[in-house]
Scaffold this active site. Sequence first.
Site, mmCIF file in Angstrom:
data_model
loop_
_atom_site.group_PDB
_atom_site.id
_atom_site.type_symbol
_atom_site.label_atom_id
_atom_site.label_comp_id
_atom_site.label_asym_id
_atom_site.label_seq_id
_atom_site.Cartn_x
_atom_site.Cartn_y
_atom_site.Cartn_z
ATOM 1 N N ASP A 110 2.935 3.528 -0.758
ATOM 2 C CA ASP A 110 2.540 2.660 -1.973
ATOM 3 C C ASP A 110 1.116 2.191 -1.512
ATOM 4 O O ASP A 110 0.776 1.522 -0.371
ATOM 5 C CB ASP A 110 3.286 1.360 -2.354
ATOM 6 C CG ASP A 110 4.529 1.440 -2.646
ATOM 7 O OD1 ASP A 110 5.046 2.652 -2.875
ATOM 8 O OD2 ASP A 110 5.222 0.474 -2.932
ATOM 9 N N ASP A 140 12.784 0.359 -14.094
ATOM 10 C CA ASP A 140 12.759 -0.753 -13.159
ATOM 11 C C ASP A 140 13.573 -2.039 -14.010
ATOM 12 O O ASP A 140 13.069 -2.273 -15.137
ATOM 13 C CB ASP A 140 11.301 -1.140 -12.941
ATOM 14 C CG ASP A 140 10.665 0.236 -12.292
ATOM 15 O OD1 ASP A 140 11.299 0.948 -11.733
ATOM 16 O OD2 ASP A 140 9.332 0.346 -12.641
#
EC number: 5.3.1.16
Length: 244
Positions: free
Chosen positions: A13, A132
């Site tokens: 990330d 998500d």
Amino acid sequence: MTEMILELLPAVDVADGQAVRLVQGEAGSETSYGAPIDAALAWQQDGAEWVHLVDLDAAFDRGSNLALLRDVVAQLNVKVELSGGIRDDASLEGALKLGAERVNLGTAALEDPVWTARAIERFGDKIAVGLDVRGTTLAARGWTKDGGDLWEVLARLEDAGCARYVVTDVTKDGTLRGPNIELLQQMLERTDRPVVASGGVSSLDDLVQLRALVPHGLEGAIVGKALYAGAFTLPEALDVAGRR
């Protein structure tokens, strides 16, 4: 009989040019782990076949790490799944031009279903949709906004012919509290498409549990914080997942 293998996708990330991990997707909860290319090359050297590369700045609508991501993808010999801020033709085509094997759509799939359906039609299995989830409510825009009911959105994506889903329990991500097996089971009951699990993997036992879902349609798992925190090594994880 083919041995059931769980694909592992170590995560890198990227925020502000650094490899970071968040807790529950919260901006400001970053722990920095240095240069993204170093992390990605380390996973490649350890036997990864995939790297899950995320532009957090693009996901949170606060900038882009495109040039850096291009450099990372160019230096890797493994497949890359790219995620973060891919919301229109320009960002999607840009991501695919970087050389990503697969691109994750998140917010766009919730906010612009017509465009998402067109992207799925155009690019097929190059597109995965990231779902998500908090409970059964979807989170959008870097997890800061509600994005509707999971099962309603899934039905729409199934109709559009979505090739693959990446399912993250936002409440688990970056917490090392174990994956949400129940959510994954519910998801696998509702789609015949491959599903990739994300969020909460904390131990090799978690990977054993996830691998048990492979016969039901679980394809892989994204692993992040547990690797960076040293809970286990990638070669150990690959052994448990059935690779090597």
